[in-house]
Write an enzyme that holds these catalytic residues in place. Structure first.
Site, mmCIF file in Angstrom:
data_model
loop_
_atom_site.group_PDB
_atom_site.id
_atom_site.type_symbol
_atom_site.label_atom_id
_atom_site.label_comp_id
_atom_site.label_asym_id
_atom_site.label_seq_id
_atom_site.Cartn_x
_atom_site.Cartn_y
_atom_site.Cartn_z
ATOM 1 N N HIS A 29 -98.510 28.025 -76.932
ATOM 2 C CA HIS A 29 -97.556 27.723 -76.074
ATOM 3 C C HIS A 29 -97.855 27.820 -74.561
ATOM 4 O O HIS A 29 -97.391 26.957 -73.987
ATOM 5 C CB HIS A 29 -96.389 28.843 -76.242
ATOM 6 C CG HIS A 29 -95.186 28.881 -75.490
ATOM 7 N ND1 HIS A 29 -93.955 28.233 -76.130
ATOM 8 C CD2 HIS A 29 -94.789 29.581 -74.387
ATOM 9 C CE1 HIS A 29 -93.053 28.542 -75.234
ATOM 10 N NE2 HIS A 29 -93.619 29.069 -74.066
ATOM 11 N N GLU A 30 -98.490 28.809 -74.259
ATOM 12 C CA GLU A 30 -99.043 28.697 -72.870
ATOM 13 C C GLU A 30 -100.007 27.584 -72.601
ATOM 14 O O GLU A 30 -99.808 26.993 -71.212
ATOM 15 C CB GLU A 30 -99.603 30.188 -72.485
ATOM 16 C CG GLU A 30 -98.706 31.440 -72.650
ATOM 17 C CD GLU A 30 -97.507 31.286 -72.284
ATOM 18 O OE1 GLU A 30 -97.303 30.503 -70.963
ATOM 19 O OE2 GLU A 30 -96.387 31.840 -72.663
ATOM 20 N N HIS B 140 -97.800 24.708 -71.386
ATOM 21 C CA HIS B 140 -97.365 24.917 -69.793
ATOM 22 C C HIS B 140 -98.835 24.625 -69.100
ATOM 23 O O HIS B 140 -98.523 23.921 -67.795
ATOM 24 C CB HIS B 140 -97.098 26.404 -69.600
ATOM 25 C CG HIS B 140 -95.587 26.669 -70.329
ATOM 26 N ND1 HIS B 140 -94.548 25.839 -70.078
ATOM 27 C CD2 HIS B 140 -95.444 27.964 -70.837
ATOM 28 C CE1 HIS B 140 -93.673 26.622 -70.815
ATOM 29 N NE2 HIS B 140 -93.913 27.791 -71.419
#
Length: 419
Positions: free
Chosen positions: A18-19, A22
Site C-alpha cells: 500500500h505504502e 504512494h
C-alpha cells in the site's frame, strides 16, 4: 508463535505494498518523500537512503509515506536567528546548522535578516563582521538540528506544488497497489496450486440421496440434463435447484462410457430458502495453466471486490452491525484459524485482506485516502483548493472518529474471543 509470524508477514506485506504505491507515484511526480514507514509509534529501526528515511515502527497497525509539504513540513528561519552555514564550490549554502553544538571546517555564522528556503532559495543576513550578505541555497542543502539532518524541500518538490492529477494519483496508488497485490497472490495460487476447471464431476454421493438411489457414483461426469448440455458445475446446480420432485434425465460419462440416469431432486430447507438438491458434493478438479492462472487472478480479485462491497452495503442498510466488524485482534484470530488450513488458504486470506484494505481506504471518509481524493475532486470542480486549515480540521476529526471506532471494534474482538 507461528500465528504471530504469519500475521506479521501478511499484514506487513499488505501495508508495505500500500505504502509502496504512494511512494512510487510520489517519486514519479517529483515529490520529495521524507519517510517511508511501516507501523506507527516509536521507531525500532531506521535507515536513510538518499533523501528518504525508511523506518519500522513499534505498532504494526499500518504505515505511512510522509511527503514534503505536508503536516507543517516547511522550515522558516526567523529574523534575528543565529545559525551556521557551509558553502559549496559554487558559493551556495549546502549545510545549515540550527544549533551551534555541531561545527565543521569553514563554517560561517549568520544572523538571519530574511530568507526563503522554498522558492527563491536564499538566506540574507549579517556575518561576523556586521556586513549584510546574501547567499543562494543549494537545492539539495541539508538542515542540521540536534544531530539530525533534514533535506530542504524546494517548492517544486513539495506535494502541494503538483497538479490535482499528480496528487490524486499519488494518493490513489496506495489502494490500487492493494488490488495489484491481491491479483498477484491469486495468480501465484493459480500457478502453484492450479485453477478450478469447474467441470461438473461428482465428488461425493451421499448415502440414500436421490443421486445414490438413481445409481450415480463418485467420479461421474455429468454431460447433459434433460437434453441440455452441461459444461460447468454452476449449470448443473441451476438446473436442479428449481426442480423439486420432478424426475430429471442425467447423461453421465463414467470411465468413458455414457449412461442415462433418472434422478428426482428433493426439496431441502437452507438459510437461503427452500431449494432442490440431489445429494452430491463437488470439489472442482485443478489444472495448471499459466494463461488460465492470469484469468483466475483477475476473476478472483473482481469477485472478492464485489463481495466486500456487498458486505459494506449491508452495513449501510443496517443489516450488518458494528458488532460484526473485526479489528486487529479479530484479524489475528482469523489468521490463526486459516493458518491451520495450509499455506494456500493463508495466501487466499492475504489476498482478501489486501482487497479489503484497498476498499476501506477508498471510502470517502476524512483521514482516509478516499477522503483526500474527495477534497481533490472539490478542488478540480471549484478550480481552487479547499482552505488548508478547514481540510486539516476535517481530517483531524476523521482521525479521532476512526480511533474511537478502532477502540470499539478492538474491545468487541476482545470480548468475543477472550470472555
Amino acid at each position: 508463535m507461528e500465528t504471530a509470524i504469519a500475521f506479521i508477514i501478511i499484514f506487513g506485506s499488505i501495508v508495505f505494498f500500500h505504502e509502496l504505491g504512494h511512494f512510487i507515484f510520489a517519486k514519479k511526480a517529483g515529490i520529495m518523500v521524507r519517510e517511508f514507514a511501516i507501523g506507527f509509534g516509536p521507531k525500532i529501526f531506521g535507515m536513510t537512503k538518499g533523501e528518504t528515511l525508511y523506518t519500522i515502527r513499534l505498532l504494526p497497525l499500518g504505515g505511512y509515506v510522509r511527503m514534503a509539504g505536508e503536516d507543517l513540513d516547511s522550515i522558516e528561519l526567523q529574523p534575528g536567528y543565529r545559525l551556521g552555514v557551509r558553502l559549496n564550490e559554487n558559493n551556495e549554502i549546502d549545510q545549515i546548522v540550527l544549533n551551534q553544538n555541531k561545527q565543521f571546517p569553514d563554517m560561517l555564522f549568520l544572523e538571519v535578516e530574511r530568507s526563503d528556503l522554498m522558492k527563491e532559495m536564499y538566506i540574507e543576513g549579517y556575518d561576523e563582521e556586521e556586513r549584510l550578505v546574501r547567499y543562494q541555497v543549494a537545492r539539495k542543502a541539508v538542515i542540521i538540528e540536534n544531530n539530525t539532518e533534514t533535506f530542504i524541500a524546494p517548492y517544486d518538490r513539495q506535494f502541494g506544488s503538483k497538479t490535482v492529477g499528480q496528487r490524486s494519483m499519488a494518493i490513489f496508488a496506495g489502494p490500487l497497489f492493494n488490488f495489484i497485490l491481491a491479483f498477484f497472490i491469486f495468480l501465484a495460487l493459480g500457478l502453484l496450486q492450479g485453477i478450478p476447471t469447474n467441470e461438473p464431476i461428482i465428488t461425493t454421493v451421499a448415502d440414500n440421496s436421490p443421486a445414490a438411489l438413481a445409481g450415480m457414483k463418485d467420479g461421474d461426469l455429468v454431460k447433459e440434463i434433460d437434453g441440455m448440455p452441461i459444461t460447468e458445475w454452476e449449470e448443473l446446480s441451476l438446473a436442479v435447484r428449481d426442480s423439486a420432485n420432478e424426475p430429471m434425465t442425467f447423461v453421465i460419462d463414467r470411465d468413458g462410457t455414457k449412461e442415462e440416469l433418472i434422478v428426482t431432486p428433493k426439496e431441502v430447507a437452507t438459510e437461503a430458502g427452500k431449494v432442490a438438491q440431489i445429494g452430491v458434493q463437488y470439489k472442482s478438479p485443478l489444472e495448471k495453466n499459466p494463461i488460465g492462472a492470469i484469468v483466475f487472478g483477475a476473476e478472483q480479485t473482481y469477485e472478492w471486490t464485489k463481495r466486500i462491497f456487498t458486505i459494506l452495503g449491508t452495513l449501510v442498510t443496517g443489516s450488518f452491525s458494528i458488532d460484526d466488524l473485526s479489528g486487529p485482534v479479530g484479524i489475528y484470530k482469523a489468521t490463526e484459524t486459516v493458518a491451520q488450513l495450509g499455506v494456500y488458504n493463508l495466501m487466499q486470506w492475504a489476498a482478501i485482506l489486501s482487497i479489503n484494505l484497498g476498499i476501506m481506504n477508498l471510502l470517502p471518509l476524512p483521514a482516509l485516502d478516499g477522503g483526500r481524493l474527495l477534497f481533490f475532486l472539490f478542488e478540480a470542480i471549484r478550480g481552487k483548493p479547499v482552505d488548508k486549515q478547514k481540510e486539516g480540521m476535517v481530517h483531524f476529526v476523521g482521525i479521532m472518529l476512526l480511533m474511537v471506532l478502532m477502540v470499539v471494534v478492538t474491545w468487541n474482538d476482545i470480548q468475543r474471543f477472550f470472555f
